[in-house]
Scaffold this motif. Structure first.
Motif, mmCIF file in Angstrom:
data_model
loop_
_atom_site.group_PDB
_atom_site.id
_atom_site.type_symbol
_atom_site.label_atom_id
_atom_site.label_comp_id
_atom_site.label_asym_id
_atom_site.label_seq_id
_atom_site.Cartn_x
_atom_site.Cartn_y
_atom_site.Cartn_z
ATOM 1 N N ALA A 1 13.037 -24.473 36.996
ATOM 2 C CA ALA A 1 14.031 -25.095 37.884
ATOM 3 C C ALA A 1 15.072 -24.060 38.298
ATOM 4 O O ALA A 1 15.492 -24.017 39.456
ATOM 5 N N ARG A 2 15.448 -23.211 37.351
ATOM 6 C CA ARG A 2 16.445 -22.180 37.668
ATOM 7 C C ARG A 2 15.904 -21.190 38.695
ATOM 8 O O ARG A 2 16.662 -20.535 39.398
ATOM 9 N N LYS A 3 14.588 -21.131 38.825
ATOM 10 C CA LYS A 3 13.981 -20.251 39.832
ATOM 11 C C LYS A 3 13.660 -21.020 41.123
ATOM 12 O O LYS A 3 12.995 -20.508 42.013
ATOM 13 N N GLY A 4 14.083 -22.313 41.176
ATOM 14 C CA GLY A 4 13.878 -23.076 42.413
ATOM 15 C C GLY A 4 12.580 -23.857 42.469
ATOM 16 O O GLY A 4 12.172 -24.339 43.521
ATOM 17 N N LEU A 5 11.919 -24.004 41.320
ATOM 18 C CA LEU A 5 10.673 -24.777 41.278
ATOM 19 C C LEU A 5 10.896 -26.073 40.499
ATOM 20 O O LEU A 5 11.282 -26.034 39.326
ATOM 21 N N PHE A 6 10.664 -27.206 41.143
ATOM 22 C CA PHE A 6 10.761 -28.478 40.439
ATOM 23 C C PHE A 6 9.442 -28.775 39.733
ATOM 24 O O PHE A 6 8.367 -28.605 40.288
ATOM 25 N N MET A 7 9.574 -29.237 38.491
ATOM 26 C CA MET A 7 8.382 -29.575 37.696
ATOM 27 C C MET A 7 8.799 -30.635 36.679
ATOM 28 O O MET A 7 9.887 -30.558 36.111
ATOM 29 N N HIS A 8 7.966 -31.657 36.508
ATOM 30 C CA HIS A 8 8.318 -32.713 35.568
ATOM 31 C C HIS A 8 8.300 -32.207 34.130
ATOM 32 O O HIS A 8 7.700 -31.185 33.835
ATOM 33 N N LYS A 9 8.973 -32.982 33.254
ATOM 34 C CA LYS A 9 9.111 -32.552 31.870
ATOM 35 C C LYS A 9 7.944 -32.996 30.984
ATOM 36 O O LYS A 9 7.968 -32.840 29.767
ATOM 37 N N GLY A 10 6.953 -33.633 31.625
ATOM 38 C CA GLY A 10 5.726 -33.925 30.877
ATOM 39 C C GLY A 10 5.778 -35.163 30.014
ATOM 40 O O GLY A 10 4.940 -35.340 29.124
ATOM 41 N N ALA B 1 17.635 -29.759 34.321
ATOM 42 C CA ALA B 1 19.092 -29.611 34.389
ATOM 43 C C ALA B 1 19.517 -29.379 35.834
ATOM 44 O O ALA B 1 20.385 -30.055 36.366
ATOM 45 N N GLN B 2 18.870 -28.403 36.455
ATOM 46 C CA GLN B 2 19.158 -28.014 37.836
ATOM 47 C C GLN B 2 19.059 -29.207 38.793
ATOM 48 O O GLN B 2 18.114 -29.980 38.723
ATOM 49 N N ALA B 3 20.051 -29.344 39.686
ATOM 50 C CA ALA B 3 20.087 -30.512 40.559
ATOM 51 C C ALA B 3 19.243 -30.339 41.824
ATOM 52 O O ALA B 3 18.951 -31.296 42.508
ATOM 53 N N GLY B 4 18.842 -29.128 42.133
ATOM 54 C CA GLY B 4 18.138 -28.905 43.383
ATOM 55 C C GLY B 4 19.116 -28.755 44.526
ATOM 56 O O GLY B 4 20.317 -28.744 44.276
ATOM 57 N N PRO B 5 18.753 -28.591 45.799
ATOM 58 C CA PRO B 5 17.382 -28.641 46.289
ATOM 59 C C PRO B 5 16.525 -27.479 45.799
ATOM 60 O O PRO B 5 17.042 -26.466 45.364
ATOM 61 N N TYR B 6 15.225 -27.680 45.858
ATOM 62 C CA TYR B 6 14.275 -26.701 45.334
ATOM 63 C C TYR B 6 13.529 -26.012 46.466
ATOM 64 O O TYR B 6 13.327 -26.593 47.522
ATOM 65 N N ARG B 7 13.104 -24.778 46.201
ATOM 66 C CA ARG B 7 12.244 -24.097 47.166
ATOM 67 C C ARG B 7 10.851 -24.688 47.096
ATOM 68 O O ARG B 7 10.130 -24.761 48.092
ATOM 69 N N LEU B 8 10.468 -25.100 45.904
ATOM 70 C CA LEU B 8 9.108 -25.574 45.648
ATOM 71 C C LEU B 8 9.144 -26.769 44.713
ATOM 72 O O LEU B 8 10.060 -26.881 43.899
#
Lengths: 494, 494
Positions: free
Chosen positions: B443-452, B121-128
């Protein structure tokens, strides 16, 4: 280093001593060519470690191979595979190791097969080259661009924008272009309408890929941009050539064709048509848009030359003149930077951009998004505008100089007219002066020049080149022209 | 600046005074959106010069438009087009200026249409970000590469090698690779067998373009590299999926299929299969070559991971093991440098390279040959070898750390096995822990990760990600894993 632990297997169970197993394994790979002639083998200590045997075992193996002539000792360096062993299956110098493809089914060839570009006898490198309209990399703001570029790697923690490494290009550059295009050419496009491509050619490819299917009719100018024509043909489209006169593509002929058959797309270069450099008149631009609506075809507007005008101001793109629903607009920064830093863009309907990005991902995943961001900075801080102003002045001088030189020294050999802008002069040679011979002659003097057949089409031979003036400074332009003059003179000798 | 001399035409013959003609012309373009809302108009002096009228005339025109509300005065800066005029036809914020394509015939969509990658959901930018196996650009020898690169522009007279700007890549890099490939993987290839591409993906595209026509059967691993599968399908090939176990693609199934139907090509990733990271065993490599000869199909060998081995040594490519007549070998320097500096290569029969280069020219003319030459220098002077040695050590440590962290903190959530090399761990999540929810939570914590779902195929859902460890340092790896752990814990709360 080669992965010797996988090339040499030692079987402790065998009678054969380890050093012999090693020697025969190495010999086999030397025979097969997997261990290349002339290759320096790892030192005995290193090899012993890798194969986990005693160093003496390796020394024995190397000595054995040296005794048989497979290896030769190089003082202070170690053992090297003997070069030029007849038994070894490798390429003789010159001929490709793989030879021709031997898939008995063969691989598919491009249809129609693309003819190689005819080049001078001389292989080069050259002191000078007449390109068909490249910028001068010596003038490009490469230092500033690379400073921005490098700063992106120096950061301790690299910027993380995974969603942005999209095939549509760096979000920042798409945003920046949205403003840049409105300010420079009245083109109202949101970032969602803009895709960054690897040079303008990729934008042409993607547009064609989206629009054309085998059998579709695409109209192009004659003479025209041969690479685009080859692309359309390769996609199976039927390429119909429309004459280009002093004000661009002949709209009356376009209308006639539309009345007769279904036209899918029209490819135009509105500023400085490639190769003839003429500018498409505003009247014809309006006419083409009207025809596109009436006969329902798309226009691929390749405006790569918009930023380079010397005698006149540019006209607004068709895409800006209410043609947004019909036009795929293509531009490039290659001409503003260098031909090697390839950043182009495509402006089109948002849903088409989404599809184009998906298609681009299959071809090369993405471009250099860091370089794209660096370019965005140069546009935002005004560097690009200043650079364009500067080079427009310089290229104008080079155009004027070249035209004067052509006038004075080659007036009896060629016909040309002075272009309003761009980076090349469309130069047609008199039949009495065969370009192939001239090209070979100047090549021997270190000047590269095309043989004048690039723009020929079925039944049409132009005997012409695009004489690029932007990449050559005054002295280089004088030398190039005088070399051609000398070649022409010598051709006339009895 | 917009080309106002072409936007505003003054007809001296008309009764209407010049200032009114100017005002109405500008108003028309503001209405149409060619002169964008908020745009600062040229100063009165500048505009007077451009339109060659008296400055008083421009002042009168601007005042007129300001009185009508089309312009607003900005103290010390001049006249600006009033933003947010209702009559103006431009994009409202948010929606693309061009809207959807309105070609009534529509443009062709990719078939099958390529599904967008599902993102948090989160658009980023991400910390990680957890990528699926990228190198760490902070470790790349970018400074050295760019120093070589820049030196090519600094030269007063740029090197002229027109014949070399070929679509096959810089001649120097092709020569250098010929030696590099022999030294590192026993691959005997002349420069004529080597083509430089814009990343490995372009090599896959060109190989597929040469080999596949609609209806042709291509075998791929299951699970497999989804981008390659999409490409093959987009080219109209019929993609047949073959199970991949712990030693690579199942050769028995390959043989069964070959007995039943004509197979045109096989696509494999021999080192660290994408996504599962298993290595293809030497026995199966030999078996595949034998099958390729028996049933006459080509092998596309995508060995992009060859240079990254931690627990074991790499095996020689199929192309080196006597498979030169059947194999198109693909490699990349993207993993050794950064994912943005995209330089890959293809090794194949010389005549196939010629065709591939011709095809590449239609897609993007050429790559950045200057960057290619700079890379050649880094390979020749040993920088590349030193860099690979260095990062192999660092990536090995990161792999070990990640596997330990996964063990300790997510043992109850995931299944994985430690990869021999490469840059990612194939990580399957237990059904009780929905990846989509975890992805949104981190994502809400700033970490991007794919949905698998990236590697899912028809009827097959893996609920897995490739957990890239190479691009994250120790602290970042710890943070990423603990964020996932937290997300999992919160999911289990009653």
């Amino acid at each position: 280093m080669l992965p010797f632990e996988n090339l040499v297997r030692i079987d402790r169970g065998l009678r054969q001593p380890a050093y012999q197993q090693i020697a025969s394994a190495l010999q086999k790979h030397i025979r097969q060519g997997t261990i290349a002639p002339g290759l320096l083998l790892p030192g005995t200590r290193e090899m012993a470690r890798v194969l986990s045997v005693h160093r003496k075992t390796i020394i024995a193996a190397y000595d054995e191979l040296a005794a048989q002539g497979w290896l030769e000792v190089e003082p202070k360096r170690g053992f090297r595979v003997t070069p030029g062993l007849p038994e070894v299956q490798v390429n003789r110098p010159g001929d490709p190791a793989f030879g021709p493809a031997t898939f008995s089914t063969g691989f598919y060839r491009l249809e129609p097969e693309i003819p190689p570009i005819p080049v001078p006898a001389q292989a080069g490198p050259y002191r000078l080259a007449i390109d068909d309209g490249h910028p001068d990399p010596r003038l490009a703001p490469v230092e500033l661009l690379l400073r921005e570029y490098r700063s992106r790697f120096r950061r301790n923690r690299h910027v993380v924008r995974p969603l942005e490494n999209g095939a549509a290009g760096a979000a920042r550059l798409r945003e920046t272009l949205s403003a840049f295009l409105a300010q420079t050419r009245g083109l109202q496009a949101a970032a969602a309408n803009i895709m960054i491509t690897h040079g303008a050619q990729m934008a042409i490819f993607l547009a064609a890929r989206m629009l054309l299917r085998p059998g579709d009719v695409v109209l192009v100018g004659e003479p025209g941009y041969y690479v685009a024509n080859q692309l359309f043909e390769e996609l199976g489209a039927s390429v119909v050539r429309v004459p280009v006169d002093d004000t661009g593509i002949d709209t009356r002929t376009v209308a006639d064709i539309c009345r007769k058959e279904a036209v899918r797309a029209l490819y135009i270069v509105p500023h400085h048509h490639h190769p003839t450099t003429v500018t498409l008149s505003p009247e014809r631009r309006m006419k083409l848009l009207a025809l596109a609506r009436e006969y329902d075809f798309a226009i691929i507007e390749d405006d790569y030359d918009f930023d380079f005008h010397y005698s006149s101001a540019p006209y607004l793109p068709l895409a800006a003149s209410g043609g947004q629903d019909r036009v795929i607009y293509i531009g490039s920064f290659g001409k503003a930077l260098t031909t090697t830093i390839r950043i182009g863009f495509m402006v089109a309907a948002a849903d088409l951009i989404v599809q184009a990005a998906a298609c681009r991902r299959l071809v090369e995943l993405r471009g250099d998004t860091q370089m794209e961001e660096a370019l965005a900075v140069l546009i935002e801080n005004g560097t690009m505008a200043r650079h364009l102003k500067k080079v427009n002045k310089i290229y104008r001088e080079r155009r004027d100089l070249l035209c004067r030189l052509l006038e004075e020294q080659l007036g009896h050999v060629i016909r040309f007219s002075k272009p309003d802008g761009g980076m090349a002069v469309w130069t047609r040679f008199e039949p009495a002066f065969p370009l192939a011979a001239i090209s070979d002659a100047v090549a021997r003097k270190g000047l590269f020049m095309h043989k004048g057949t690039l723009f020929d089409s079925p039944g049409q031979s132009y005997h012409a080149i695009r004489f690029g003036f932007a990449s050559l400074n005054e002295q280089e332009l004088r030398e190039a022209v005088s070399l051609i003059r000398q070649a022409c003179d010598s051709l006339q000798m009895p």
